[in-house]
Design a protein around this motif. Structure first.
Motif, PDB file in Angstrom:
ATOM      1  N   VAL A  32       0.532  -1.082   0.348  1.00 21.24           N
ATOM      2  CA  VAL A  32      -0.188  -0.047  -0.015  1.00 21.24           C
ATOM      3  C   VAL A  32       0.662   0.698  -0.062  1.00 21.24           C
ATOM      4  N   GLY A  33       1.821   1.220   1.338  1.00 22.23           N
ATOM      5  CA  GLY A  33       2.609   2.250   1.168  1.00 22.23           C
ATOM      6  C   GLY A  33       3.770   2.551   2.475  1.00 22.23           C
ATOM      7  N   THR A  34       4.726   3.523   2.073  1.00 24.59           N
ATOM      8  CA  THR A  34       5.569   3.353   3.591  1.00 24.59           C
ATOM      9  C   THR A  34       5.901   4.656   3.774  1.00 24.59           C
ATOM     10  N   SER A  35       6.552   4.706   5.098  1.00 27.92           N
ATOM     11  CA  SER A  35       6.581   5.915   5.782  1.00 27.92           C
ATOM     12  C   SER A  35       7.525   6.248   6.723  1.00 27.92           C
ATOM     13  N   ARG A  36       8.795   6.722   6.277  1.00 20.65           N
ATOM     14  CA  ARG A  36      10.290   6.398   6.622  1.00 20.65           C
ATOM     15  C   ARG A  36       9.918   6.841   8.456  1.00 20.65           C
ATOM     16  N   VAL A  37      10.585   6.419   9.080  1.00 22.48           N
ATOM     17  CA  VAL A  37      10.437   6.548  10.355  1.00 22.48           C
ATOM     18  C   VAL A  37      11.817   6.311  10.804  1.00 22.48           C
ATOM     19  N   LYS A  38      12.912   6.886  12.351  1.00 24.01           N
ATOM     20  CA  LYS A  38      13.877   6.926  12.439  1.00 24.01           C
ATOM     21  C   LYS A  38      14.588   6.618  11.839  1.00 24.01           C
ATOM     22  N   GLY A  39      14.844   7.981  10.762  1.00 23.02           N
ATOM     23  CA  GLY A  39      16.086   7.743   9.570  1.00 23.02           C
ATOM     24  C   GLY A  39      16.458   6.586   8.381  1.00 23.02           C
ATOM     25  N   ASP A  40      17.025   5.488   9.154  1.00 17.09           N
ATOM     26  CA  ASP A  40      16.795   4.383   8.089  1.00 17.09           C
ATOM     27  C   ASP A  40      15.830   3.556   7.922  1.00 17.09           C
ATOM     28  N   LYS A  41      14.521   3.156   9.060  1.00 17.71           N
ATOM     29  CA  LYS A  41      14.048   2.425   8.823  1.00 17.71           C
ATOM     30  C   LYS A  41      12.359   3.387   8.664  1.00 17.71           C
ATOM     31  N   ALA A  42      11.446   2.173   7.994  1.00 19.03           N
ATOM     32  CA  ALA A  42      10.179   2.785   7.182  1.00 19.03           C
ATOM     33  C   ALA A  42       9.012   1.931   7.475  1.00 19.03           C
ATOM     34  N   LEU A  43       8.136   1.795   7.558  1.00 20.60           N
ATOM     35  CA  LEU A  43       6.568   1.749   8.065  1.00 20.60           C
ATOM     36  C   LEU A  43       6.744   1.717   6.681  1.00 20.60           C
ATOM     37  N   ILE A  44       5.595  -0.167   6.266  1.00 18.59           N
ATOM     38  CA  ILE A  44       5.682  -0.940   5.248  1.00 18.59           C
ATOM     39  C   ILE A  44       3.967  -0.877   5.186  1.00 18.59           C
ATOM     40  N   VAL A  45       3.260  -1.020   5.001  1.00 22.46           N
ATOM     41  CA  VAL A  45       1.428  -1.851   4.979  1.00 22.46           C
ATOM     42  C   VAL A  45       1.937  -2.712   3.546  1.00 22.46           C
ATOM     43  N   LEU A  46       1.046  -3.506   3.852  1.00 25.91           N
ATOM     44  CA  LEU A  46       0.695  -4.737   2.288  1.00 25.91           C
ATOM     45  C   LEU A  46      -0.727  -5.064   3.358  1.00 25.91           C
ATOM     46  N   LEU A  47      -1.288  -5.515   2.307  1.00 26.83           N
ATOM     47  CA  LEU A  47      -2.260  -5.188   1.802  1.00 26.83           C
ATOM     48  C   LEU A  47      -2.813  -6.261   1.031  1.00 26.83           C
ATOM     49  N   THR A  48      -4.232  -7.607   1.894  1.00 23.70           N
ATOM     50  CA  THR A  48      -4.395  -8.496   0.553  1.00 23.70           C
ATOM     51  C   THR A  48      -5.775  -8.403   1.083  1.00 23.70           C
ATOM     52  N   SER A  49      -6.104  -9.172  -0.012  1.00 23.27           N
ATOM     53  CA  SER A  49      -8.047  -8.943  -0.580  1.00 23.27           C
ATOM     54  C   SER A  49      -8.208 -10.248  -0.518  1.00 23.27           C
ATOM     55  N   VAL A  50      -9.226 -10.918   0.543  1.00 22.62           N
ATOM     56  CA  VAL A  50      -9.820 -12.752   0.999  1.00 22.62           C
ATOM     57  C   VAL A  50     -10.871 -12.890   0.138  1.00 22.62           C
ATOM     58  N   ALA A  51     -10.303 -13.147  -0.247  1.00 25.95           N
ATOM     59  CA  ALA A  51     -11.555 -14.014  -1.226  1.00 25.95           C
ATOM     60  C   ALA A  51     -12.936 -15.075  -0.223  1.00 25.95           C
ATOM     61  N   GLU A  52     -13.725 -14.821  -0.384  1.00 23.63           N
ATOM     62  CA  GLU A  52     -15.400 -15.389  -0.365  1.00 23.63           C
ATOM     63  C   GLU A  52     -14.895 -17.146  -0.284  1.00 23.63           C
ATOM     64  N   ARG A  53     -14.810 -17.532   1.278  1.00 22.48           N
ATOM     65  CA  ARG A  53     -15.392 -18.725   1.112  1.00 22.48           C
ATOM     66  C   ARG A  53     -15.695 -19.689   0.286  1.00 22.48           C
ATOM     67  N   LYS A  54     -15.876 -20.352  -0.272  1.00 17.71           N
ATOM     68  CA  LYS A  54     -16.887 -21.519  -1.455  1.00 17.71           C
ATOM     69  C   LYS A  54     -16.964 -22.773  -0.033  1.00 17.71           C
TER      70      LYS A  54
END
Length: 285
Positions: free
Chosen positions: A263-285
């Motif tokens: 989804v995106g990144t946001s730098r924190v503490k100089g050399d580090k960064a928050l990274i957000v990942l998103l998964t869209s999960v399908a309905e159970r069949k």
């Protein structure tokens, strides 16, 4: 593109859409129910899918979107191509899996073992675009449905609020538009209140000490240093709270059900960064 059918209700919907589209070029169709119109049905149904996606991207008014939806439902009742007498099933995500990782551009180590497999694969796919040598899992959350909020805990016990709102870009497809935001939670304001309370208590202690000792007494000096430290901490907390009013990540994008995206990144503490990942999960069949 319009393919006229024999259903007066559907033709009325079609005319209404022309009036409500407000200059947006869209196509609404009526599917003929008999077998002789099968080839027209196929072309028309594909046109409806394209029309709905274009309408969402161009900002068709809500009423216009509802009109398109009515046309789709009418088409389903008449029988979509290849679905003799069956209604089309709308494909929806069961929910979203949100993963928060900390990327480090200095310390090597690769992706931590406890990072979910889907997130690992997405990070591997993006390795040429992300300048980080290691990834540490901070937190993960499961969000049920297509419009909900949750919280994630980051480094140093920082709490983040996650908001997801999504809508379909194709009634019979798997492509969804997602609005995503990551903000600081209310933990910052709680910390500010706590520090202000500590500061007031230290000032009361100072008044009591000065009734017994002079300014040069060690206990008075110790108390004065404590007050100055708390004043700095309160100022920093107020600054953090002001910055927290702005979203860390605020973005919109499209993704297919079953897909995992960075989804995106946001730098924190100089050399580090928050990274957000998103998964869209399908309905159970």
């Amino acid at each position: 593109m319009f393919i006229p059918g024999r259903d007066p209700e559907c033709e009325a919907v079609m005319k209404m859409s022309m009036q409500l589209s407000a200059g947006v070029i869209v196509g609404v169709l009526c599917l003929a129910p008999d077998a002789q119109a099968q080839s027209a049905n196929s072309a028309g149904y594909e046109e409806l899918q394209r029309a709905y996606q274009q309408a969402m991207q161009n900002g068709l008014p809500v009423i216009g979107q509802q009109t398109l939806r009515m046309a789709y439902e009418q088409a389903a009742r008449n029988g979509l191509p290849g679905q003799q007498g069956q209604q089309a099933a709308r494909v929806m995500p069961r929910g979203y899996s949100v993963v928060l990782v900390l990327g480090d551009s200095v310390a090597a180590g690769g992706v931590a073992d406890n990072v979910p497999e889907a997130a690992k694969k997405a990070l591997a796919d993006m390795k040429d675009f992300l300048p980080y040598k290691s990834y540490k899992l901070l937190d993960a959350a499961w969000i049920l449905g297509t419009d909900a909020t949750s919280q994630l805990r980051g480094a140093d016990d920082m709490v983040y609020s996650v908001r997801i709102n999504s809508n379909s870009l194709s009634w019979a497809g798997t492509l969804w538009n997602v609005n995503f935001s990551l903000d600081h939670a209310d933990a910052g304001s709680s910390r500010t209140s706590f520090l202000e309370s500590q500061l007031q208590s230290a000032k009361r202690d100072r008044m009591a000490l000065l009734q017994k000792y002079t300014e040069g007494h060690p206990l008075v000096k110790e108390n004065a240093a404590k007050i100055q430290k708390l004043i700095r901490q309160v100022d920093e907390a107020h600054t953090d709270a002001t910055g927290a009013a702005r979203p860390i990540i605020d973005t919109s994008f499209s993704m297919n059900i079953g897909e995992t995206v960075v989804v995106g990144t946001s730098r924190v503490k100089g050399d580090k960064a928050l990274i957000v990942l998103l998964t869209s999960v399908a309905e159970r069949k």
